[in-house]
Design a protein around this motif. Structure first.
Motif, short mmCIF file in Angstrom:
data_model
loop_
_atom_site.label_atom_id
_atom_site.label_comp_id
_atom_site.label_asym_id
_atom_site.label_seq_id
_atom_site.Cartn_x
_atom_site.Cartn_y
_atom_site.Cartn_z
N ASN A 103 22.48 5.69 1.71
CA ASN A 103 22.33 6.13 0.32
C ASN A 103 21.04 5.62 -0.33
OD1 ASN A 103 24.85 7.49 0.33
ND2 ASN A 103 25.89 5.53 -0.04
N MET A 104 20.08 5.25 0.49
CA MET A 104 18.81 4.77 -0.04
C MET A 104 17.67 5.66 0.46
SD MET A 104 19.56 2.05 -1.85
CE MET A 104 18.07 1.10 -2.08
N LEU A 105 16.78 6.00 -0.46
CA LEU A 105 15.55 6.69 -0.11
C LEU A 105 14.52 5.62 0.20
CD1 LEU A 105 14.60 9.71 -0.11
CD2 LEU A 105 13.49 9.22 -2.30
N ILE A 106 13.90 5.71 1.38
CA ILE A 106 12.94 4.69 1.81
C ILE A 106 11.57 5.35 1.93
CG2 ILE A 106 12.37 3.00 3.59
CD1 ILE A 106 15.41 3.27 4.44
N CYS A 107 10.65 4.89 1.10
CA CYS A 107 9.31 5.48 1.06
C CYS A 107 8.29 4.45 1.56
CB CYS A 107 8.95 5.90 -0.37
SG CYS A 107 10.14 7.03 -1.12
N THR A 108 7.53 4.84 2.57
CA THR A 108 6.52 3.95 3.15
C THR A 108 5.14 4.58 2.99
OG1 THR A 108 8.12 3.18 4.80
CG2 THR A 108 5.79 2.73 5.23
N VAL A 109 4.23 3.85 2.37
CA VAL A 109 2.86 4.32 2.17
C VAL A 109 1.92 3.41 2.94
CG1 VAL A 109 1.02 4.78 0.52
CG2 VAL A 109 3.41 5.26 -0.11
N ILE A 114 -9.19 -1.42 2.73
CA ILE A 114 -9.81 -2.73 2.87
C ILE A 114 -8.79 -3.85 3.07
CG2 ILE A 114 -11.85 -2.10 1.55
CD1 ILE A 114 -10.61 -3.41 -0.87
N GLY A 115 -7.51 -3.57 2.79
CA GLY A 115 -6.48 -4.58 3.01
C GLY A 115 -6.44 -5.63 1.92
N ILE A 116 -5.50 -6.56 2.04
CA ILE A 116 -5.28 -7.60 1.03
C ILE A 116 -5.18 -8.95 1.75
CG2 ILE A 116 -3.79 -8.35 -0.88
CD1 ILE A 116 -2.62 -5.45 -0.82
N ALA A 162 5.26 -5.42 0.34
CA ALA A 162 4.03 -4.96 0.99
C ALA A 162 3.66 -5.88 2.13
CB ALA A 162 2.89 -4.88 -0.02
N THR A 163 2.98 -5.32 3.12
CA THR A 163 2.37 -6.09 4.19
C THR A 163 0.93 -5.62 4.32
OG1 THR A 163 3.10 -4.50 5.87
CG2 THR A 163 4.53 -6.40 5.47
N SER A 164 0.05 -6.50 4.78
CA SER A 164 -1.35 -6.11 4.86
C SER A 164 -2.12 -7.01 5.82
CB SER A 164 -2.00 -6.17 3.48
OG SER A 164 -3.34 -5.70 3.52
N SER A 170 -3.18 -1.55 4.41
CA SER A 170 -1.94 -2.08 3.82
C SER A 170 -0.79 -1.11 3.97
CB SER A 170 -2.15 -2.37 2.32
OG SER A 170 -3.25 -3.22 2.11
N THR A 171 0.42 -1.66 3.91
CA THR A 171 1.64 -0.84 3.93
C THR A 171 2.55 -1.27 2.79
OG1 THR A 171 1.56 -0.52 6.33
CG2 THR A 171 3.69 -0.20 5.25
N PHE A 172 2.92 -0.32 1.95
CA PHE A 172 3.87 -0.57 0.87
C PHE A 172 5.16 0.17 1.18
CE2 PHE A 172 -0.03 -1.76 -1.12
CZ PHE A 172 0.30 -2.66 -2.13
N VAL A 173 6.27 -0.52 1.02
CA VAL A 173 7.59 0.08 1.24
C VAL A 173 8.42 -0.11 -0.02
CG1 VAL A 173 9.68 0.11 2.65
CG2 VAL A 173 7.48 -0.47 3.71
N PHE A 174 9.00 0.98 -0.52
CA PHE A 174 9.93 0.82 -1.63
C PHE A 174 11.16 1.70 -1.40
CE2 PHE A 174 7.24 4.34 -3.14
CZ PHE A 174 8.16 5.22 -3.69
N THR A 175 12.27 1.24 -1.96
CA THR A 175 13.54 1.95 -1.81
C THR A 175 14.12 2.28 -3.17
OG1 THR A 175 14.81 -0.12 -1.78
CG2 THR A 175 14.03 0.71 0.34
N MET A 176 14.95 3.32 -3.21
CA MET A 176 15.66 3.70 -4.43
C MET A 176 17.03 4.25 -4.05
SD MET A 176 13.00 5.56 -7.04
CE MET A 176 11.57 4.72 -7.71
N LYS A 177 18.04 3.92 -4.85
CA LYS A 177 19.37 4.48 -4.63
C LYS A 177 19.39 5.95 -5.04
CE LYS A 177 22.39 0.44 -5.06
NZ LYS A 177 23.47 -0.20 -5.88
N ILE A 178 20.01 6.77 -4.20
CA ILE A 178 20.11 8.20 -4.53
C ILE A 178 21.52 8.71 -4.21
CG2 ILE A 178 17.68 8.64 -4.06
CD1 ILE A 178 18.59 10.00 -1.43
#
Length: 373
Positions: A103-109, A114-116, A162-164, A170-178
């Motif tokens: 039940n979670m939407l997982i979005c990975t960008v 240049i990274g962090i 985030a990881t970088s 870099s990679t950002f991951v966020f989740t949302m309940k749907i």
């Protein structure tokens, strides 16, 4: 500029409102595919004409198309996280991947920017902090974007991290309940089913793995039998060899324009010279200046019957496929035109009266100052 000032003020107001609990969820049913395509189209249009950056996306097969969520929050977070990746990436790509689990939407960008650094990672989601990249003056802002995203995501029942690797991206991951909108899903189950597509064979030639997967998933969903090639050399030779042996013959070829060693135009001409007669749809992320050149080249390459501009809009792809397979190309002569910016007539400050309506006094005062200037 006034636009930058408005953006800064908007960020500050939204951050304060969200932080103090003044924002509530407004959940409704949305078409996820449509919303993502719309967001990516805006981001693609904002890219500099000379940009060598590709904006890509891939939605996993199990992700529901119709979901119940606060669409404004999802769109704002998607826009900010992807645009942040684009901002600090001059060459390569910014890729969005969408998954669905529990039940979670997982979005990975993921970006190739240049990274962090490790020290900067500790401050990443803190308000009014901008990364010390040497680009602060070029990309002015409040340093509130990721802080706002974190608050909005928390409100939507999710989290962001985030990881970088500095200098590598870099990679950002966020989740949302749907929730899945079962009614809309059932109603639109056969939305893109067309007897015209059934058992039709399509070859996809694109050097990018994400593009190949995304296009393959869409075409399979449409009902096509799909073969993909990440090498233009392999794809062209496979089609030529099977043509000579009178074996596998695709009904359609989807050809990327930007590929190493040989572009889509040259590859199409090679197939044409070999006697292949299969219609080709050229897919490109070329800039406005190059669009005119492509329009000229289309007339000298008989196999290319249409051209689509990235990011691929599913509805536009569907209509293009129908027209090409039916042989009705009358509506496709403008298929690669980029929509012009709407013209807005200037307002005479001497004769016009503007009414500002907002229940927040601070908002009204700010708008009053901006409009007076």
């Amino acid at each position: 500029s006034a636009n930058t000032l408005i953006k800064i003020i908007d960020d500050m107001l939204l951050y304060t409102k969200t932080k103090e609990g003044g924002l509530s969820l407004q959940e409704d049913s949305i078409d996820l595919d449509e919303m993502i395509e719309d967001t990516l189209s805006i981001l693609q249009d904002n890219l500099n004409e000379s940009s060598n950056l590709r904006v890509l996306h891939y939605i996993h097969k199990n992700v529901p198309n119709y979901i119940i969520i606060d669409g404004k929050i999802l769109k704002r977070v998607l826009y900010h996280v992807i645009s942040n990746g684009i901002k600090f990436t001059e060459l390569g790509s910014a890729e969005l991947e969408i998954e669905y689990r529990n039940n979670m939407l997982i979005c990975t960008v993921t970006d190739t920017g240049i990274g962090i650094s490790e020290d900067q990672m500790k401050l990443l989601f803190k308000p009014y902090i901008q990364m010390n990249t040497g680009l602060e003056k070029k990309y002015a802002g409040t340093g509130l974007g990721l802080s706002i995203c974190k608050l909005l995501i928390k409100l939507a029942g999710g989290e962001i991290y985030a990881t970088s690797r500095y200098g590598r991206g870099s990679t950002f991951v966020f989740t949302m309940k749907i929730k899945i909108d079962e009614e809309q899903t059932l109603k639109n189950t056969n939305k893109y089913n067309n007897p015209l597509f059934k058992d039709k064979k399509v070859c996809i030639i694109d050097d990018n793995a994400t593009n190949c997967m995304a296009m393959s998933a869409i075409m399979t969903k449409f009902g096509f039998q799909v073969k993909t090639f990440r090498s233009v050399h392999d794809g062209v030779n496979y089609i030529k060899l099977n043509h000579l042996q009178n074996q596998y013959k695709p009904d359609l070829i989807l050809m990327d324009y930007h590929m190493p060693n040989k572009n889509g135009i040259d590859a199409s001409n090679e197939l044409n010279n070999a006697g292949v007669s299969t219609d080709i749809i050229l897919i490109t992320s070329i800039t406005t200046k190059e669009t005119l050149q492509i329009n000229d080249i289309l007339t000298s390459c008989p196999l290319i019957t249409a051209c689509l501009y990235k990011p691929i809009i599913r509805k536009q792809l569907y209509n293009t496929l129908c027209s090409v397979l039916k042989g009705d190309l009358s509506i496709l002569n403008t298929s690669i035109d980029i929509s012009p910016t709407p013209h807005i007539n200037s307002i005479s400050s001497n004769s016009s009266v503007i009414l500002v309506v907002d229940d927040n006094e601070l908002n009204r005062n700010i708008m009053h100052i901006i409009l007076e200037k």
